[in-house]
Write an enzyme that holds these catalytic residues in place. Sequence first.
Site, PDB file in Angstrom:
ATOM      1  N   PHE A 132       0.813  -1.220   0.000  1.00 33.51           N
ATOM      2  CA  PHE A 132       0.000   0.000   0.000  1.00 33.51           C
ATOM      3  C   PHE A 132       0.844   1.268   0.000  1.00 33.51           C
ATOM      4  O   PHE A 132       0.331   2.343  -0.297  1.00 33.51           O
ATOM      5  CB  PHE A 132      -0.956  -0.008   1.206  1.00 33.51           C
ATOM      6  CG  PHE A 132      -0.427   0.682   2.426  1.00 33.51           C
ATOM      7  CD1 PHE A 132       0.517   0.072   3.227  1.00 33.51           C
ATOM      8  CD2 PHE A 132      -0.856   1.956   2.759  1.00 33.51           C
ATOM      9  CE1 PHE A 132       1.014   0.714   4.349  1.00 33.51           C
ATOM     10  CE2 PHE A 132      -0.357   2.608   3.881  1.00 33.51           C
ATOM     11  CZ  PHE A 132       0.577   1.980   4.673  1.00 33.51           C
ATOM     12  N   LYS A 133       2.140   1.153   0.320  1.00 33.31           N
ATOM     13  CA  LYS A 133       2.959   2.365   0.357  1.00 33.31           C
ATOM     14  C   LYS A 133       3.018   3.050  -1.014  1.00 33.31           C
ATOM     15  O   LYS A 133       3.238   4.254  -1.098  1.00 33.31           O
ATOM     16  CB  LYS A 133       4.345   2.050   0.883  1.00 33.31           C
ATOM     17  CG  LYS A 133       4.270   1.620   2.347  1.00 33.31           C
ATOM     18  CD  LYS A 133       5.564   1.746   3.082  1.00 33.31           C
ATOM     19  CE  LYS A 133       5.364   1.525   4.579  1.00 33.31           C
ATOM     20  NZ  LYS A 133       4.810   0.204   4.924  1.00 33.31           N
ATOM     21  N   ASP A 134       2.788   2.288  -2.085  1.00 36.01           N
ATOM     22  CA  ASP A 134       2.738   2.893  -3.422  1.00 36.01           C
ATOM     23  C   ASP A 134       1.645   3.962  -3.527  1.00 36.01           C
ATOM     24  O   ASP A 134       1.788   4.918  -4.295  1.00 36.01           O
ATOM     25  CB  ASP A 134       2.442   1.831  -4.491  1.00 36.01           C
ATOM     26  CG  ASP A 134       3.610   0.869  -4.696  1.00 36.01           C
ATOM     27  OD1 ASP A 134       4.760   1.240  -4.398  1.00 36.01           O
ATOM     28  OD2 ASP A 134       3.360  -0.259  -5.158  1.00 36.01           O
ATOM     29  N   MET A 137       3.361   7.036  -2.123  1.00 39.34           N
ATOM     30  CA  MET A 137       4.697   7.313  -2.642  1.00 39.34           C
ATOM     31  C   MET A 137       4.635   7.717  -4.117  1.00 39.34           C
ATOM     32  O   MET A 137       5.391   8.585  -4.564  1.00 39.34           O
ATOM     33  CB  MET A 137       5.560   6.067  -2.467  1.00 39.34           C
ATOM     34  CG  MET A 137       7.018   6.349  -2.366  1.00 39.34           C
ATOM     35  SD  MET A 137       7.498   7.186  -0.847  1.00 39.34           S
ATOM     36  CE  MET A 137       7.880   5.796   0.206  1.00 39.34           C
TER      37      MET A 137
END
Length: 493
Positions: A132-134, A137
């Site tokens: 989920f960091k995408d 980011m």
Amino acid sequence: MRYLSTRGYAADQSHSGPTFSEILLAGLAPDGGLYLPESYPRVGQDELDAWRSLPYPVLAFQVLSRFIDDVPADDLLQLLERTYTAEVYCHGRNPAQAADITPLRWLQAPDPVHDEGGLALLELSNGPTLAFKDMAMQLLGQLFEYTLAKRCEEINILGATSGDTGSSAEYAMRGKAGIRVFMLSPHQRMSAFQRAQMYSLTDANIFNIAVRGMFDDAQDIVKAVSNDHAFKARYKIGAVNSINWARVAAQVVYYFKGYFAATGGRNGQNNRLVDFAVPSGNFGNICAGHIARMMGLPIGRLVLATNENDVLDEFFRTGVYRPRATSETFATSSPSMDISKASNFERFVFDLVGRDPAIVRELWAKVDAGGAFDLSGTPFLARLPEFGFVSGASTHADRLTTIRQTCERYGVIVDTHTADALKVAEAWRRTDAPMVVLETALPVKFEETIVEALGRHPERPAALQGIENLPQRVTVLDVDVAAVKRFIESHTG
Ligand SMILES: *Cc1c(COP(=O)(O)O)cnc(C)c1O
């Protein structure tokens, strides 16, 4: 929209606080606190109704333009349309849904007669690094490039990673003008898949450095380089860590998207409550949920789930916040939640104590000195239900059971972090609100535990088949601050 620090900076000055673009590239506020908006923009029922069917980038524009008012509206919309595309978010279970960006998948549909209950996954991991960091980011990459170009500036992002954050940052920043990424990772300590994900990037602005040591050694090098203020200024060293406000803000959007998807059924009432369960480490993801709720999104409960590293669960059960020492932090099978202190937690506590920076300063004086604080005897703890928070913890054995049961009951394989949240969500489910569990990674990233639970490998998205066979580009260095500095010197300017 102006910003203030949880420890008082800007609020206690006669001049007004910084704007969004002014804090975009900054880390902590000058007083060591975290930035937050001066007040949360409120969203009314009319807007919720109007936003319900918007495509993801347009919804993101509606939400984020409340926080970002110093980027022209046309530019912001363009940036968002470039960020949230079906081409980037194509790695999900059902590629036909890629344009949804964060598709909702019912595990158990709401009762069709009363439109009640229900259990769903909100897929947040369909981006290039399958975590989920995408979601945040990728937007950060666009915002950095845009802002740096306007100011004719450059940045050299320096970071250390044990896997997820580093690859997410590299995929977001690859090929971006004015940006170089120097990412340190522990030599031969990451999985073959993680190594391939990072080291197979061939973009000229991405530099992978494997240090002959552990993750902590890599982290210490980053700290040492950043503490050399002359070097830092000369080589324009920056970071993309989880306290970055833009990352939190970007995550607010999918709570809206998930809410609309969970209430869009045949009998969907417009103002019904939805509960969210969030696998938590640094408190960034669930902090975004808290902000969405403060904006007026009808979120009932925010269910915080931890693994064996239960610092946050302990707080929400007892009122005691006791960050752990590194030696007390367990290495678990949901490694992205293996934290000893939750770097975004100060943002929530600021709201909990009535936005009084003096109280936050007092509490974090204890934390920063290596201690703990206890709110159990205070009126603040009684206010927790007002904010919707409940919590629970999960263990390795729980993860194995949850992965097995979810596969048997619903035919879906979940990753270990999502399993932590599913386990805790089950304990808090109720019949009068759907429970949406945030899926923070795809199972292929944590194959070993999936094999342990199910005796077989999870499916791999087509685009990532055979990446271990691609040529890799990485420089191996000793645990040596001077060597890393020399490497940066010779690859900039
Ligand atoms: C980073 C991460 C988390 C924890 O999110 P926070 O915002 O740090 O609470 C959970 N799951 C995965 C897969 C992650 O990468």
